[in-house]
Design a protein around this motif. Structure first.
Motif, mmCIF file in Angstrom:
data_model
loop_
_atom_site.group_PDB
_atom_site.id
_atom_site.type_symbol
_atom_site.label_atom_id
_atom_site.label_comp_id
_atom_site.label_asym_id
_atom_site.label_seq_id
_atom_site.Cartn_x
_atom_site.Cartn_y
_atom_site.Cartn_z
ATOM 1 N N ASP A 157 0.808 -1.219 0.000
ATOM 2 C CA ASP A 157 0.000 0.000 0.000
ATOM 3 C C ASP A 157 0.845 1.275 0.000
ATOM 4 N N ASP A 158 2.089 1.191 -0.467
ATOM 5 C CA ASP A 158 2.911 2.395 -0.584
ATOM 6 C C ASP A 158 2.408 3.267 -1.731
ATOM 7 N N GLY A 159 2.416 4.553 -1.521
ATOM 8 C CA GLY A 159 1.978 5.475 -2.548
ATOM 9 C C GLY A 159 3.119 5.923 -3.448
ATOM 10 N N PHE A 160 2.749 6.469 -4.586
ATOM 11 C CA PHE A 160 3.700 7.036 -5.547
ATOM 12 C C PHE A 160 3.480 8.542 -5.603
ATOM 13 N N TRP A 161 4.585 9.286 -5.729
ATOM 14 C CA TRP A 161 4.449 10.705 -6.031
ATOM 15 C C TRP A 161 5.383 11.058 -7.174
ATOM 16 N N GLY A 162 4.939 12.009 -7.993
ATOM 17 C CA GLY A 162 5.756 12.459 -9.103
ATOM 18 C C GLY A 162 5.419 13.894 -9.464
ATOM 19 N N THR A 163 6.373 14.613 -10.009
ATOM 20 C CA THR A 163 6.151 16.008 -10.347
ATOM 21 C C THR A 163 7.062 16.433 -11.485
ATOM 22 N N THR A 164 6.627 17.438 -12.223
ATOM 23 C CA THR A 164 7.485 18.135 -13.174
ATOM 24 C C THR A 164 7.317 19.637 -12.953
ATOM 25 N N LEU A 165 8.415 20.361 -13.082
ATOM 26 C CA LEU A 165 8.425 21.817 -13.010
ATOM 27 C C LEU A 165 9.121 22.345 -14.262
ATOM 28 N N ASP A 166 8.494 23.291 -14.924
ATOM 29 C CA ASP A 166 9.055 23.862 -16.151
ATOM 30 C C ASP A 166 9.099 25.379 -16.013
ATOM 31 N N TRP A 167 10.311 25.909 -16.136
ATOM 32 C CA TRP A 167 10.520 27.345 -15.969
ATOM 33 C C TRP A 167 11.069 27.907 -17.268
ATOM 34 N N GLN A 168 10.288 28.783 -17.906
ATOM 35 C CA GLN A 168 10.742 29.489 -19.086
ATOM 36 C C GLN A 168 11.460 30.758 -18.630
ATOM 37 N N VAL A 169 12.733 30.585 -18.316
ATOM 38 C CA VAL A 169 13.510 31.675 -17.727
ATOM 39 C C VAL A 169 13.500 32.888 -18.647
ATOM 40 N N THR A 170 13.798 32.649 -19.912
ATOM 41 C CA THR A 170 13.674 33.657 -20.966
ATOM 42 C C THR A 170 13.204 32.922 -22.212
ATOM 43 N N ASP A 171 12.997 33.663 -23.306
ATOM 44 C CA ASP A 171 12.619 32.998 -24.549
ATOM 45 C C ASP A 171 13.697 32.029 -25.018
ATOM 46 N N ASN A 172 14.933 32.236 -24.563
ATOM 47 C CA ASN A 172 16.044 31.416 -25.043
ATOM 48 C C ASN A 172 16.615 30.472 -23.992
ATOM 49 N N ASN A 173 16.007 30.423 -22.813
ATOM 50 C CA ASN A 173 16.530 29.568 -21.751
ATOM 51 C C ASN A 173 15.388 28.906 -20.995
ATOM 52 N N LEU A 174 15.458 27.587 -20.888
ATOM 53 C CA LEU A 174 14.432 26.799 -20.211
ATOM 54 C C LEU A 174 15.080 25.936 -19.144
ATOM 55 N N LEU A 175 14.405 25.763 -18.017
ATOM 56 C CA LEU A 175 14.862 24.888 -16.946
ATOM 57 C C LEU A 175 13.707 23.979 -16.564
ATOM 58 N N SER A 176 13.954 22.673 -16.517
ATOM 59 C CA SER A 176 12.891 21.723 -16.184
ATOM 60 C C SER A 176 13.391 20.701 -15.181
ATOM 61 N N LEU A 177 12.487 20.295 -14.319
ATOM 62 C CA LEU A 177 12.766 19.272 -13.307
ATOM 63 C C LEU A 177 11.709 18.190 -13.406
ATOM 64 N N MET A 178 12.154 16.955 -13.437
ATOM 65 C CA MET A 178 11.282 15.796 -13.342
ATOM 66 C C MET A 178 11.730 14.973 -12.151
ATOM 67 N N ALA A 179 10.801 14.605 -11.271
ATOM 68 C CA ALA A 179 11.157 13.802 -10.094
ATOM 69 C C ALA A 179 10.002 12.887 -9.746
ATOM 70 N N PHE A 180 10.342 11.694 -9.272
ATOM 71 C CA PHE A 180 9.296 10.792 -8.777
ATOM 72 C C PHE A 180 9.904 9.784 -7.813
ATOM 73 N N SER A 181 9.043 9.210 -7.002
ATOM 74 C CA SER A 181 9.436 8.162 -6.064
ATOM 75 C C SER A 181 8.503 6.983 -6.243
ATOM 76 N N ASN A 182 9.076 5.824 -6.540
ATOM 77 C CA ASN A 182 8.275 4.613 -6.703
ATOM 78 C C ASN A 182 8.654 3.555 -5.669
ATOM 79 N N ASP A 183 9.027 4.005 -4.465
ATOM 80 C CA ASP A 183 9.285 3.072 -3.370
ATOM 81 C C ASP A 183 8.082 2.164 -3.163
ATOM 82 N N ASN A 184 8.351 0.895 -2.966
ATOM 83 C CA ASN A 184 7.253 -0.055 -2.793
ATOM 84 C C ASN A 184 7.698 -1.184 -1.875
ATOM 85 N N SER A 185 6.819 -1.583 -0.976
ATOM 86 C CA SER A 185 7.112 -2.716 -0.097
ATOM 87 C C SER A 185 5.901 -3.637 -0.070
#
Length: 1008
Positions: A319-347
């Protein structure tokens, strides 16, 4: 009616000033979660793409020939515009180039599709790869099981692994040769290379399945690649929930296996009840700048099962849960920063109960078993459009996987198994249901940099990447002395040869192998590479792809010293794509390339660590009934000891110079592909592809027993079978190791002999061994030849259809780093090359040889709110081999392609003075695949979906049934005809692994 609709779409494309680019087509960079947009406009005009969902906008200037390009474009919907044209809506897909002519330079091309209000290009005339793109929306319309492997199986030439260790096979390769990516992060299991870190289905937006010809930014695989991108946020807030229910009552009963009226495998009590509820939200944190997608999935998974005998009964809960997220930052028209993260721990915690399989009644609780898996994953990516012509993408990421197995009974109770034919004591076998105390943590630290630089007709792509893969392991058997007891049936006089056993004493029909196995340590591997590629637009409709990749692998032992190190592995790749008509409707493409396979971390651990693998053989004197926690259990009574072996590991870390080839060659595969694609009209297309693959080399453990100085005690060396092997040894024949010795293992390295016995004093006595000279190993061989045919009809809000047929031949004497036919999944440590006779005369159809494969999938909207979907995967069965364990050339062997038919064991009714030699044995050749084929595997899935909008809410209900026909055919059968020289296994050819039973699944979703 259909042709009229297609004509209207073509006219719409003309009106929008859109066509597929016929000039300067160049491919997309496919390593991460991006595609590209290319095309033609008026020379010097400004072309702009805008994502109306996120506000992202970027402009470039078309060059003197009117060519323009937007690299590293995040997957999504965009508008493209230039002076003289209205904005053109397009879809950018994962790893592909969307080719669009806009403005004054646009011309009419009919080979386009309008999907909703978006235009997509069905044939990417710039790509030389063989890939299948599948979106989450497409999958939602069909009955596709909710895992990444099932998505990959939709592609031609991909088959499910048939042995107990699972996995998927691409193009005849083994299941341990693939690579898996999420948002550019490599999540492949580097310990054994069979699994990968996986997120729930609803975390993904799109998949790309690469079955061949992939570009030089991809490496470390001789199989296939699955590239996935996670969902992301936009300027509008959206949220919702999904409930996925797979009740136990909707799962058909597993079919038990019987032999001569007796059940030998029980599956009828195996089932799973699953409930998954995920909630998600996405939207802007800062409008037009910063976006998020977040998801949490709660799970209640209740697996139940028995062992093969139908007892005991395991009742599990996860019954372990999963969490996941993405963050996308358009810093400027010419620069992008993105984060992808998740946890799939399971027991999973399982209670173990006494069980009566005859009437299905559960008794007292007799134990507990716990397991853990999964881990955390993240990738941070920075994208910069430095100039109109130069772009850069940088990524850092981390991938963790845990694998833990334990039980409260571990300190006090040994694990015991009972083979077929061994008497049943009528109580539980052993007092522990955990086969190994196991705790492993794997971590991949990954960095990469990718660049694109447009120089006229040339697009240069270059980059580098590095991975540090660390495994920390502590493993041993549970119970006093840390022994595992395995009881096997046999015959008196049988020579137990595979692991150092001796002759089974007279009067005994079963024996016990007491095995002690211990291993722990910290092990690291570093993989690095750089690549350079020139995509050259030779003419308006011909593109050449010229690439080179340089690989390096460094596997280290538990002390941090390089154990297997290989540098400067050059992987050239050449591809072409010819837009035959110049309008993007007909494409001829091809490529030839080389691909290298790294050494899995399991080799560092088990060959470069202080492994203790001690096996002692005893005659079986029956069962002793004991008690643990008030519950009766049976333990074997050890009789006369007749064998002992610790040649696989004595608990010390030896001189690795004598255990690994000092000049080892890597495992690599060469591939040749030639294909054709044609767009028939706005929705229909078809294609054909020819594939040839050849695997070169193997890296495996070899039992070297001879050098130029003569016979030596068995030295296990990781090396290339059939090639020159250099290791630390005796150079001047004085009995002392003093330098490097090189032997040609295609001709020498293994000392053969025959054993002689004499009947003296009423019993057989060993007399001596007679040397027969040296022999060498056969070189590993594997080839794959295939013809693939495919036809596709794109979804037009009414129906879609895809069909493929693959005719293939996978042949050789070595499947790869695992053995499906013998059910051995310990990557890189197979029996294939333990001695020269394992593969002698073993050429034939390999385990993943499915001569015919038919795949169908489609969906149909039969009413305003109703859809049906179906998938069919039908493949011919793999080959069956009758394996022996001996050869006519030597007294000892592992699996072999020879069966003893006469004078196999010590003669009965011997009189004083009789003699017997292993050379008296008479063998017959048993060809690979010579025992026939397993049955066709047919898997039909169906789904019914209802969708309706209520204001801002969208409701969907989908009922899917998998394996509708409830086929439970054998995917793998027992293939050991001769478990001991002269013995015959009555279970040879009997089924072991079957298709999963039919089951149903209901999905309810509500989105706002």
């Amino acid at each position: 009616m259909s042709s009229t609709r297609n004509l209207r779409k073509s006219v719409l494309c003309i009106a929008m000033g859109l066509c597929l680019s016929s000039m300067a087509v160049v491919p997309a960079l496919a390593q991460s979660a991006t595609g590209s947009v290319t095309g033609h406009a008026a020379a010097g005009s400004e072309v702009t793409i805008t994502n109306p969902d996120t506000g992202f906008s970027r402009s470039v200037t078309a060059d003197a020939d009117g060519n323009y390009r937007f690299p590293f474009v995040p997957v999504g919907n965009y508008n493209v515009e230039a002076p003289g044209s209205e904005p053109v809506p397009i879809a950018v897909t994962l790893g592909n180039a969307t080719n669009v002519d806009v403005g004054a330079g646009a011309t009419n091309l009919a080979a386009v599709q309008v999907v909703g209000s978006r235009v997509v290009t069905p044939i990417d005339v710039s790509s030389t790869e063989s890939a299948t793109n599948i979106t989450a929306q497409e999958i939602a319309r069909m009955p596709v099981e909710r895992n990444v492997s099932s998505v990959a199986l939709l592609a031609p030439g991909v088959a499910r692994g048939s042995a107990g260790f699972g996995g998927i096979s691409f193009g005849g390769s083994s299941v341990a040769e693939n690579a898996f990516y999420i948002n550019g992060l490599n999540v492949t299991d580097f310990y054994n290379r069979i699994g990968f870190a996986e997120a729930p289905f609803d975390f993904y937006r799109e998949f790309q399945v690469k079955t061949g010809g992939y570009s030089v930014e991809f490496g470390r695989t001789t199989g296939g690649v699955v590239n996935a991108v996670a969902k992301s946020g936009t300027n509008e807030f959206h949220y919702g929930g999904k409930f996925v229910w797979g009740p136990r009552d909707w799962e058909s009963e597993g079919r038990d296996s019987y032999f001569e009226g007796e059940r030998y495998i029980t599956r009828s009590y195996d089932s799973t009840d699953s409930k998954r509820l995920n909630v998600w939200a996405s939207g802007p944190i800062v409008k037009d700048k910063l976006f998020f997608f977040a998801m949490y999935e709660g799970r209640d998974i209740r697996p139940q099962r028995t062992d093969d005998e139908g007892e005991p009964f395991y009742d599990g809960k996860s019954d372990d849960g999963f969490w996941g997220t993405t963050l996308d930052w358009q810093v400027t028209d010419n620069n992008l920063l993105s984060l992808m993260a998740f946890s799939n721990d399971n027991s999973t915690a399982s209670e173990v109960f006494d069980f009566d399989p005859e009437n299905g009644t559960r008794g007292a609780k007799i134990g507990d078993v716990f397991s853990e898996s999964g881990g955390s994953n993240w990738a941070l990516t920075w994208t910069s459009y430095l100039t109109d012509d130069l772009s850069m993408k940088l990524m850092a990421g981390d991938n963790k996987r845990n694998d833990v197995g334990r039980s409260p009974a571990d300190p006090e109770c040994n694990y015991v198994t009972r083979g077929s034919g061994v008497p049943n004591p009528g109580v539980a076998i052993g007092c522990n249901f955990n086969s190994s105390v196991y705790d492993r943590a794997d971590e991949r630290e990954q960095w990469r940099a990718d660049f694109e630089w447009a120089l006229g007709d040339h697009l240069l792509r270059f980059g580098l990447d590095r991975e540090k893969n660390t495994s920390v392991l502590d493993q041993h058997y549970p119970g006093p002395g840390q022994y595992q007891y395995n009881v096997y049936s046999t015959e008196p006089g049988t020579f137990i040869s595979s692991s150092g056993g001796g002759i089974v004493p007279d009067g005994y029909y079963a024996y016990v192998r007491a095995r002690r196995y211990e291993l722990n340590g910290n092990f690291e591997t570093t993989n690095s590479a750089w690549y350079l590629e020139d995509n050259w637009s030779v003419s308006d409709n011909l593109v050449l792809n010229l690439g080179i990749r340089n690989e390096g692998f460094d596997n280290k032992d538990e002390l941090g010293r390089s154990y297997i190190k290989m540098d400067d592995m050059w992987a050239p790749r050449l591809g072409f794509s010819w837009d035959m008509k110049g309008d993007g409707s007909t494409k001829v493409f091809g490529n030839v390339g080389r691909y290298f396979l790294p050494v899995a971390n399991v080799i560092n651990i088990k060959q470069g660590g202080a492994l203790l693998d001690e096996r002692t053989y005893y005659a079986f004197d029956g069962w002793e009934i004991l008690q643990y926690n008030g519950v009766d259990y049976a333990s074997p009574i050890l009789g006369e000891q007749f064998g002992y072996y610790n040649g696989q590991g004595d608990g010390t870390l030896g001189d690795l110079r004598s255990e690994v080839d000092a000049d080892m060659d890597p495992v690599y595969q060469d591939e040749l592909i030639l294909g054709f694609q044609q767009q028939i009209d706005a929705t229909w297309s078809w294609g054909v592809r020819g594939v040839y693959r050849k695997l070169h080399n193997a890296i495996d453990d070899m039992g070297i027993t001879a050098t130029p100085c003569g016979r030596i005690s068995t030295q296990w060396v990781m090396a290339n079978p059939g090639e020159d092997v250099t290791f630390w040894g005796d150079t001047d024949c004085d009995g002392e190791d003093d330098g490097y010795v090189t032997i040609d293992t295609s001709k020498e390295g293994y000392w053969t002999e025959t054993d002689h016995y004499e009947f003296t004093g009423g019993e057989w006595e060993y007399v001596n061994s007679t040397p027969n000279g040296q022999v060498g190993w056969e070189k590993p061989k594997r080839t794959y030849k295939a013809l693939e045919f495919q036809v596709d009809r794109a979804w037009d809000d009414k129906w879609a259809f895809n069909a493929s047929y693959t005719l293939s031949w996978s042949e050789g004497n070595a499947e790869g780093p695992v053995n499906t036919d013998t059910n051995f999944g310990d990557t890189g440590r197979t029996e294939n090359f333990d001695d020269p006779f394992v593969n002698l005369n073993g050429y034939g159809p390999l385990a993943n040889d499915h001569r015919h494969q038919i795949k169908l999938r489609g969906s149909y909207a039969f009413a305003e709110n109703w859809r049906v979907g179906a998938t069919l995967d039908a493949r011919s069965g793999g080959p069956i081999t009758a394996f022996g364990v001996g050869s006519p050339f030597d007294w000892d062997s592992y699996h072999s392609y020879y069966i003893c038919v006469e004078n196999c064991t010590l003669p009965e009714n011997a009189v004083e003075g009789d003699t017997w030699s292993t050379s008296d044995r008479v063998f017959e050749l048993s060809r690979r695949g010579g025992a026939g084929r397993m049955p066709w595997i047919i898997d039909l899935g169906t789904s019914l979906e209802y969708e309706r909008s209520f204001g801002a809410a969208n409701f969907r209900a989908k009922l899917a049934v998998y394996n509708l026909l409830n086929n439970q055919k054998a995917t793998w059968v027992y293939q050991d005809l001769e478990p001991g020289v002269g013995d015959r296994d009555e279970f040879f050819g009997q089924e072991r692994y079957l298709q999963s039973p039919r089951y149903g699944q209901l999905t309810l979703s509500l989105e706002f």
